[in-house]
Write an enzyme that holds these catalytic residues in place. Structure first.
Site, PDB file in Angstrom:
ATOM      1  CG  HIS A   1     -35.776 -60.274  38.147  1.00  0.00           C
ATOM      2  ND1 HIS A   1     -34.667 -59.847  38.738  1.00  0.00           N
ATOM      3  CD2 HIS A   1     -35.440 -60.898  36.870  1.00  0.00           C
ATOM      4  CE1 HIS A   1     -33.498 -60.194  38.091  1.00  0.00           C
ATOM      5  NE2 HIS A   1     -33.965 -60.940  36.968  1.00  0.00           N
TER       6      HIS A   1
ATOM      7  CB  CYS B   1     -33.226 -56.591  39.432  1.00  0.00           C
ATOM      8  SG  CYS B   1     -35.063 -56.975  39.806  1.00  0.00           S
TER       9      CYS B   1
END
Length: 529
Positions: free
Chosen positions: A35, A105
């Site tokens: 992430h 993301c």
């Protein structure tokens, strides 16, 4: 024009699980489930299922990033970037456009990097979704990752200005209450043990005088009366002696009743000869200690061989433990002998008082967290210490505390360390470690659900057990792990059964090993269908 540095914050949503289990799970090595976010203008920007969000740098529930990469400098004014971000939020990167594999993301970080600096984020991060899709693993792993993605939310604005240590934490408050309770108990025990010793000494003097045909001096009787008054007299800091003894007896009975009601843990009480181990330790450290450390050695002897209570250990005892464990000038045998003694100390019902002295520096758990870097002998000693910690309710619950602290660059906790030790031991190629790892996992599963955040560790331990099953374990080891697996399937009713079906082997393949194992296989089978 003013320039601003642009950084990429990289987090591993799997918290290290991907690097450990991906080869077995999807047939290829993944170093993490990445992430990312972009930090610029003193703010962290990222995209998730709630759309584009921002927060103070490193203030999401993920904690500190695993890696920070400098992407370059930008001369884009903040007002222009703000307008650009608002446009993305209302179009291609609105919350309803989020997709774990196709628009996540990392795609957002790539777009921001291109806009601000004309550069890209690392290719292996962008290629991760395709690696997962090409593994043929279906929708199960993405579903698990999607749950992990929820941890990327920012900490609420009300507490952003405070450190993690200063945020309200119910678990920390509970531990503080426990600690204060144990301090009171320690104070009470110390008072009564000292009073009992004085009484024994006075009684010996009386008998000696009377045996010689003499008369007991009045001052001896006065001292006895004064001591009795001091103990039995009430004050704000102590309890009356009789009341303290009654409370202790009541607590002892309650503890015994709890022990009888719970499933007996697996512990190793007869592996270590305490006196022999202590003598070996003395031979290794003799002449190498300061006067204070020598005093701590004497305290350890009183506690382990003299059968004194933990009140015999001074405030500096943990400093002594710290030096013996972490001073590399000492040979490996010093650490092994010390850990073996601590493993035997773990069987004592007052060891929790020693553990609570370590609440600030986390000496024991920090050392245990490095188990994969220790020698074989040290690893075996750490595992023995952790297995024996399940002997008493209070120390076993201490192993499962979830309050976090930062060790090097990682956020860890007691439960995280306990889990790491269990998994590492079970998956090692050392039969002793495998046995002790299975014992830790068995003991974990035997704990009441309310005392453990099992959802945080059940998946990790389940994956380790399934991998261990491929080694064709003995009946005893298979029993311990199958029982734990059945327990975890009750607690984590969706993820654990999914992993069993997805990874295998099918528990039914062990059918017929023994009746007690068959009983747990039947329990598991009812969860899988």
């Amino acid at each position: 024009m003013e320039s601003h540095g642009v950084e990429l914050y990289v987090y591993d949503l799997s918290m290290g699980l991907a690097s450990q289990f991906s080869s077995h799970l999807i047939g290829k090595q993944l170093d993490g489930i990445w992430h990312t976010s972009t930090v610029v203008y003193n703010r962290e920007y990222f995209f998730g299922s709630r759309g584009v969000e921002s927060c103070n740098p490193a203030s999401t529930f993920l904690g500190p990033p695993k890696d920070i990469k400098f992407l370059g400098e930008t001369e884009v004014p903040y007002s222009v970037f703000s307008d650009y971000l608002a446009g993305l939020s209302n179009s291609t990167y609105s919350g309803d456009q989020y997709h774990l594999l196709h628009r996540n993301c990392n795609h957002f970080s790539e777009e921001i990097a291109q806009f601000l600096c004309g550069t890209s984020i690392p290719k292996h991060i962008l290629d991760l979704p395709q690696e997962v899709l090409s593994s043929g693993i279906g929708a199960t792993l993405p579903a698990l990752i999607s749950q992990l993605e929820q941890s990327a939310r920012p900490i609420s604005e009300e507490i952003q200005g405070f450190s993690r240590e200063n945020t309200p934490d119910l678990n920390r408050q509970i531990e503080e209450a426990r600690y204060n309770s144990f301090l009171l108990e320690q104070r009470r025990k110390t008072l009564n043990e000292k009073h009992a010793k004085k009484e024994r000494k006075r009684e010996k003097r009386r008998k000696k005088i009377l045996k010689a045909g003499g008369v007991v001096p009045a001052e001896l009787e006065d001292i006895a009366m004064a001591d009795t008054a001091a103990v039995n007299g009430s004050s704000e800091s102590t309890l009356p002696s009789e009341q303290a003894l009654a409370i202790e007896e009541e607590e002892r009975k309650e503890e015994e009743e709890k022990k009888k009601a719970r499933e007996p843990p697996i512990v190793y009480k007869d592996l270590i000869d305490v006196k022999e181990e202590f003598d070996a330790l003395i031979a290794l450290i003799d002449g190498k200690l300061s006067p204070e450390e020598q005093k701590s050695t004497e305290e350890l002897q009183q506690y382990m061989i003299g059968d004194e209570g933990s009140w015999a250990l001074s405030d500096g005892f943990l400093d002594y433990i710290n030096r013996l464990l972490n001073d590399k000038a000492f040979p490996t045998e010093v650490r092994v002998k010390l850990l073996n003694l601590l493993a035997m100390a773990a069987l004592k019902d007052d060891v929790i008082l020693v553990l609570h002295q370590d609440r600030k520096d986390h000496i024991l758990m920090n050392f245990s967290f490095e188990i994969d870097r220790l020698s074989k002998e040290e690893q075996e000693a750490v595992a023995l210490f952790m297995v024996n910690m399940f002997e008493n309710l209070s120390s076993s619950e201490w192993l499962l505390y979830i309050s976090e602290w930062q060790y090097n660059t990682q956020q860890i906790s007691n439960i995280r360390v306990t889990t790491k030790v269990a998994v590492h031991c079970l998956l090692s190629d050392n039969p002793v470690l495998q046995e002790r790892g299975a014992a830790i996992i068995y003991n974990l599963a035997a704990k009441e659900v309310k005392t453990v955040v099992f959802d945080d560790v059940a998946v990790e331990i389940t994956m380790a057990i399934l991998q261990y099953f491929n080694q064709k374990p003995s009946e005893e080891q298979l029993f311990r792990c199958m029982k734990a697996l059945a327990r975890f399937a009750e607690v984590s009713r969706q993820e654990v059964p999914q992993l069993i079906q997805m990874i295998g082997p099918d528990p039914k393949s062990f059918k017929g090993t023994s009746e007690r194992i068959d009983a747990f296989i039947d329990q598991l089978s009812s969860r899988l269908h």
